[in-house]
Write a protein that holds these residues in place. Structure first.
Motif, PDB file in Angstrom:
ATOM      1  N   ASP A  68       0.829  -1.209   0.000  1.00 23.77           N
ATOM      2  CA  ASP A  68       0.000   0.000   0.000  1.00 23.77           C
ATOM      3  C   ASP A  68       0.860   1.254   0.000  1.00 23.77           C
ATOM      4  O   ASP A  68       0.535   2.244  -0.668  1.00 23.77           O
ATOM      5  CB  ASP A  68      -0.921   0.006   1.218  1.00 23.77           C
ATOM      6  N   ARG A  69       1.962   1.204   0.747  1.00 19.40           N
ATOM      7  CA  ARG A  69       2.845   2.363   0.806  1.00 19.40           C
ATOM      8  C   ARG A  69       3.480   2.628  -0.558  1.00 19.40           C
ATOM      9  O   ARG A  69       3.589   3.773  -0.997  1.00 19.40           O
ATOM     10  CB  ARG A  69       3.918   2.150   1.873  1.00 19.40           C
ATOM     11  N   VAL A  70       3.897   1.564  -1.240  1.00 21.91           N
ATOM     12  CA  VAL A  70       4.499   1.720  -2.571  1.00 21.91           C
ATOM     13  C   VAL A  70       3.486   2.289  -3.558  1.00 21.91           C
ATOM     14  O   VAL A  70       3.791   3.183  -4.346  1.00 21.91           O
ATOM     15  CB  VAL A  70       5.044   0.364  -3.072  1.00 21.91           C
ATOM     16  N   LEU A  71       2.255   1.780  -3.521  1.00 15.41           N
ATOM     17  CA  LEU A  71       1.247   2.195  -4.487  1.00 15.41           C
ATOM     18  C   LEU A  71       0.719   3.608  -4.231  1.00 15.41           C
ATOM     19  O   LEU A  71       0.111   4.207  -5.131  1.00 15.41           O
ATOM     20  CB  LEU A  71       0.077   1.204  -4.490  1.00 15.41           C
ATOM     21  N   ARG A  72       0.946   4.136  -3.038  1.00 13.34           N
ATOM     22  CA  ARG A  72       0.550   5.528  -2.778  1.00 13.34           C
ATOM     23  C   ARG A  72       1.435   6.503  -3.542  1.00 13.34           C
ATOM     24  O   ARG A  72       1.019   7.606  -3.878  1.00 13.34           O
ATOM     25  CB  ARG A  72       0.600   5.830  -1.272  1.00 13.34           C
ATOM     26  N   GLY A  73       2.667   6.136  -3.810  1.00 14.00           N
ATOM     27  CA  GLY A  73       3.580   6.996  -4.544  1.00 14.00           C
ATOM     28  C   GLY A  73       4.148   8.099  -3.672  1.00 14.00           C
ATOM     29  O   GLY A  73       3.735   8.311  -2.530  1.00 14.00           O
ATOM     30  N   ALA A  74       5.115   8.797  -4.228  1.00 17.26           N
ATOM     31  CA  ALA A  74       5.764   9.915  -3.529  1.00 17.26           C
ATOM     32  C   ALA A  74       5.583  11.172  -4.369  1.00 17.26           C
ATOM     33  O   ALA A  74       6.026  11.230  -5.524  1.00 17.26           O
ATOM     34  CB  ALA A  74       7.251   9.631  -3.320  1.00 17.26           C
ATOM     35  N   ALA A  75       4.945  12.170  -3.789  1.00 23.88           N
ATOM     36  CA  ALA A  75       4.686  13.410  -4.512  1.00 23.88           C
ATOM     37  C   ALA A  75       5.982  14.185  -4.729  1.00 23.88           C
ATOM     38  O   ALA A  75       6.861  14.208  -3.860  1.00 23.88           O
ATOM     39  CB  ALA A  75       3.682  14.266  -3.749  1.00 23.88           C
ATOM     40  N   SER A  76       6.097  14.812  -5.882  1.00 21.00           N
ATOM     41  CA  SER A  76       7.263  15.646  -6.175  1.00 21.00           C
ATOM     42  C   SER A  76       7.208  16.934  -5.364  1.00 21.00           C
ATOM     43  O   SER A  76       6.126  17.445  -5.056  1.00 21.00           O
ATOM     44  CB  SER A  76       7.310  15.993  -7.671  1.00 21.00           C
ATOM     45  N   VAL A  77       8.367  17.441  -5.008  1.00 16.67           N
ATOM     46  CA  VAL A  77       8.437  18.703  -4.280  1.00 16.67           C
ATOM     47  C   VAL A  77       8.114  19.838  -5.250  1.00 16.67           C
ATOM     48  O   VAL A  77       8.693  19.936  -6.331  1.00 16.67           O
ATOM     49  CB  VAL A  77       9.837  18.919  -3.671  1.00 16.67           C
ATOM     50  N   THR A  78       7.164  20.677  -4.894  1.00 17.84           N
ATOM     51  CA  THR A  78       6.775  21.790  -5.750  1.00 17.84           C
ATOM     52  C   THR A  78       6.367  22.968  -4.881  1.00 17.84           C
ATOM     53  O   THR A  78       5.871  22.781  -3.765  1.00 17.84           O
ATOM     54  CB  THR A  78       5.616  21.400  -6.685  1.00 17.84           C
ATOM     55  N   TYR A  79       6.579  24.167  -5.393  1.00 13.20           N
ATOM     56  CA  TYR A  79       6.233  25.372  -4.646  1.00 13.20           C
ATOM     57  C   TYR A  79       4.899  25.950  -5.093  1.00 13.20           C
ATOM     58  O   TYR A  79       4.380  26.868  -4.482  1.00 13.20           O
ATOM     59  CB  TYR A  79       7.340  26.416  -4.795  1.00 13.20           C
ATOM     60  N   ASP A  80       4.334  25.420  -6.155  1.00 17.32           N
ATOM     61  CA  ASP A  80       3.032  25.873  -6.640  1.00 17.32           C
ATOM     62  C   ASP A  80       2.389  24.704  -7.379  1.00 17.32           C
ATOM     63  O   ASP A  80       2.681  24.463  -8.545  1.00 17.32           O
ATOM     64  CB  ASP A  80       3.188  27.081  -7.567  1.00 17.32           C
ATOM     65  N   SER A  81       1.515  23.976  -6.684  1.00 12.17           N
ATOM     66  CA  SER A  81       0.920  22.778  -7.270  1.00 12.17           C
ATOM     67  C   SER A  81      -0.062  23.091  -8.388  1.00 12.17           C
ATOM     68  O   SER A  81      -0.503  22.180  -9.094  1.00 12.17           O
ATOM     69  CB  SER A  81       0.221  21.957  -6.185  1.00 12.17           C
ATOM     70  N   THR A  82      -0.417  24.365  -8.569  1.00  6.20           N
ATOM     71  CA  THR A  82      -1.280  24.721  -9.695  1.00  6.20           C
ATOM     72  C   THR A  82      -0.469  24.917 -10.971  1.00  6.20           C
ATOM     73  O   THR A  82      -1.037  25.002 -12.059  1.00  6.20           O
ATOM     74  CB  THR A  82      -2.081  26.000  -9.411  1.00  6.20           C
ATOM     75  N   ARG A  83       0.858  24.996 -10.829  1.00  6.56           N
ATOM     76  CA  ARG A  83       1.724  25.191 -11.989  1.00  6.56           C
ATOM     77  C   ARG A  83       2.564  23.952 -12.303  1.00  6.56           C
ATOM     78  O   ARG A  83       2.868  23.692 -13.462  1.00  6.56           O
ATOM     79  CB  ARG A  83       2.668  26.392 -11.742  1.00  6.56           C
TER      80      ARG A  83
END
Length: 286
Positions: free
Chosen positions: A83-98
């Motif tokens: 389950d932990r693997v399938l959740r994935g890891a979000a990329s670091v971003t300073y503006d998730s709308t861009r």
């Protein structure tokens, strides 16, 4: 007795008020365009904005069934770890709308797989250039960096021909994957007869070469690269990049075989990467 001139004075007052009110109406007699409050440029001269003003969350954009197909090693893990693997890891971003992204990785007995998604919403700060046109410029840069030749208006999508400018070539992949190779001359026997030549490896089918793609977003391309991943192992990475209006989507799917000398199958990886890209394109069209 002299009659006071009330009526003319009242008429003059009404005319004066009408003139004053007329000066507050919108528009102008010479038809000049109103200025945009944000840019100060003539509103009529501004290019149209892009379709998208935000992005959806990438880690939740891939269904669990497809994820397990893309990451077969995950099915070999205990439930909690899977389950932990399938959740994935979000990329670091300073503006998730861009800009937004997510990555998954799973090691299996036969191979390890890695999936990466990248969503980029392009905004043009030039009032004369639309968001879509600016996004197309970014797309063209990505396509050139992948080694695909520049497109011509009447060029049909198809395989990329080898070029001296660094474009993909059939001999660039040295990892044992499908290649366009010429068989070496067979050695002669002592009797002067030629020994039967070993069959030459078949050329890479055109439909598997790095190429432009049709029917995916507004414009798309696929790249397929084999790179060293250690002293003896090699990794194949398939990338599908497409543009829909002012958003660029990159699907990067990589696999590394566990056995020495093996290279992951190009057709299988391309098929899975394209299927995921199609689902994402449909999601953006909703």
């Amino acid at each position: 007795m002299q009659r006071r001139a009330y009526a003319p004075s009242l008429a003059a007052l009404v005319a004066l008020l009408a003139t004053g009110l007329g000066g507050c109406t919108s528009g102008s007699a010479d038809g000049g365009a109103a200025l945009d409050s944000k840019t100060g440029a003539a509103a009529g001269a501004e290019a149209a904005p892009g379709r998208y003003s935000t992005l959806f969350e990438p880690c939740g954009s891939v269904g669990r069934t497809l994820l397990q197909e893309l990451l077969p090693g995950a099915t070999e893990l205990p439930p909690e770890q899977r389950d932990r693997v399938l959740r994935g890891a979000a990329s670091v971003t300073y503006d998730s709308t861009r800009r937004a992204g997510c990555s998954w990785k799973a090691d299996g007995a036969a191979a390890s797989h890695q999936l990466t998604l990248d969503f980029e919403r392009v905004v043009s700060y030039d009032p004369a250039v639309s968001d879509d046109d600016r996004a197309q410029e970014v797309f063209a840069t990505k396509e050139a960096e992948a080694g695909l030749p520049a497109r011509t208006p009447d060029a049909s999508a198809g395989a990329v021909s080898p070029s001296a400018s660094g474009g993909p070539s059939a001999t660039a992949d040295t990892g044992g994957g499908p290649q366009a190779q010429t068989a070496a001359p067979a050695p002669s026997t002592s009797a002067g007869a030629s020994a039967p030549a070993a069959p030459a490896p078949s050329a890479t089918p055109d439909e598997l070469l790095p190429r432009a793609l049709e029917g995916l977003g507004d414009i798309a391309f696929l790249n397929d690269v084999v790179t060293p991943a250690g002293a003896t192992a090699q990794q194949r990475t398939v990338s599908v990049v497409f543009r829909t209006s002012n958003v660029l989507v990159t699907v990067r799917y990589a696999a590394q075989a566990a056995r020495v000398g093996e290279v992951p199958d190009s057709e299988e990886l391309q098929d899975k990467a394209r299927r995921l890209a199609r689902q994402l394109a449909d999601r953006f069209e909703e």
